[in-house]
Scaffold this active site. Sequence first.
Site, PDB file in Angstrom:
ATOM      1  N   PRO A  90       0.336 -16.328   1.213  1.00 44.06           N
ATOM      2  CA  PRO A  90       0.877 -16.952   2.518  1.00 44.06           C
ATOM      3  C   PRO A  90       1.398 -18.451   1.926  1.00 44.06           C
ATOM      4  CG  PRO A  90      -1.446 -16.315   2.507  1.00 44.06           C
ATOM      5  CD  PRO A  90      -1.040 -15.822   1.419  1.00 44.06           C
ATOM      6  N   GLU A 117      -8.533 -11.778  -2.119  1.00 47.22           N
ATOM      7  CA  GLU A 117      -9.030 -13.083  -2.891  1.00 47.22           C
ATOM      8  C   GLU A 117      -7.615 -13.860  -2.876  1.00 47.22           C
ATOM      9  OE1 GLU A 117      -8.638 -10.027  -4.088  1.00 47.22           O
ATOM     10  OE2 GLU A 117     -10.622  -9.432  -4.627  1.00 47.22           O
ATOM     11  N   ARG A 155      17.811  -2.125   0.927  1.00 49.02           N
ATOM     12  CA  ARG A 155      18.857  -1.856   1.872  1.00 49.02           C
ATOM     13  C   ARG A 155      20.023  -2.639   1.626  1.00 49.02           C
ATOM     14  NH1 ARG A 155      19.663  -5.214   6.129  1.00 49.02           N
ATOM     15  NH2 ARG A 155      20.199  -3.391   7.820  1.00 49.02           N
ATOM     16  N   ASP A 170      24.409  -7.607  10.506  1.00 49.48           N
ATOM     17  CA  ASP A 170      23.020  -7.823  10.878  1.00 49.48           C
ATOM     18  C   ASP A 170      22.784  -9.143  11.304  1.00 49.48           C
ATOM     19  OD1 ASP A 170      22.062  -5.247   9.584  1.00 49.48           O
ATOM     20  OD2 ASP A 170      21.134  -6.194   8.007  1.00 49.48           O
TER      21      ASP A 170
END
Length: 247
Positions: A90, A117, A155, A170
């Site tokens: 993160p 962890e 993809r 997209d």
Amino acid sequence: MRIDILTLFPEMFEGVLAASILGKAREKGAVVINTVNFRDFALDKHRTVDDVPYGGGGGMVLKPEPIFAAVEHVLADSPSRAPRILMMTPQGETFTQAKAEQLAQEKHLILICGHYEGFDERIREHLVTDELSIGDYVLTGGEIPAMAVVDCVVRLLPGVLGNERSAAADSFSTGLLEYPQYTRPASFRGWDVPDILLSGHHANIEEWRNRQALYRTWLRRPDLLERRPLDEKQKRWIREFEQGIKP
Ligand code: ADE
């Protein structure tokens, strides 16, 4: 492309890598994907991969030796002179379509998934080339983020999507959200497909779609418009949206 995923939970990937477009891409040989359990590279008989943090505090920290050894093992027969070594965390840079397009150019990606962890800082400093986050929220491990990254990159590889146009159109590749789509029936529970889509007039349909894509982006993701040049017609449409004129 070759992808190696280092994880303590290779079984989490079985379904995801075998199904749908990823499964077909592997069958066709567009990509080779391996999972590697870095516990197999632990040095002691208990196969320890984590330890308490120096300086105290809660939680456990992933040890450097098994992860370095596992990465060095997959590097030994790398098809690339400069493979990308990606850490799922993160704390990383936010993964975007632009990042996926960049990674899709590589020959070899190595993804490192932590679980529960943190990582010993020396893994960050001396092993990985990129740290990736899939968003500002915390998951129990890097496996689900790794699946998202692999899915998104694969993809884009040549030959993976049947319709070559479908990746280029997209959301985020064009910089705009996608226009609304409809299929049969033309009338469902009294809700009708917009007449213009049934008109067969391709130029008008194209214009309607462009305007809808811009409207949807203006409404839902105005931040995307700030980073993007707009032509005169688009600027005019936005002035209309601001006056409450819906497309
Ligand atoms: N590991 C835990 N949460 C994550 C996130 N949001 N992105 C990448 N890796 C993670």
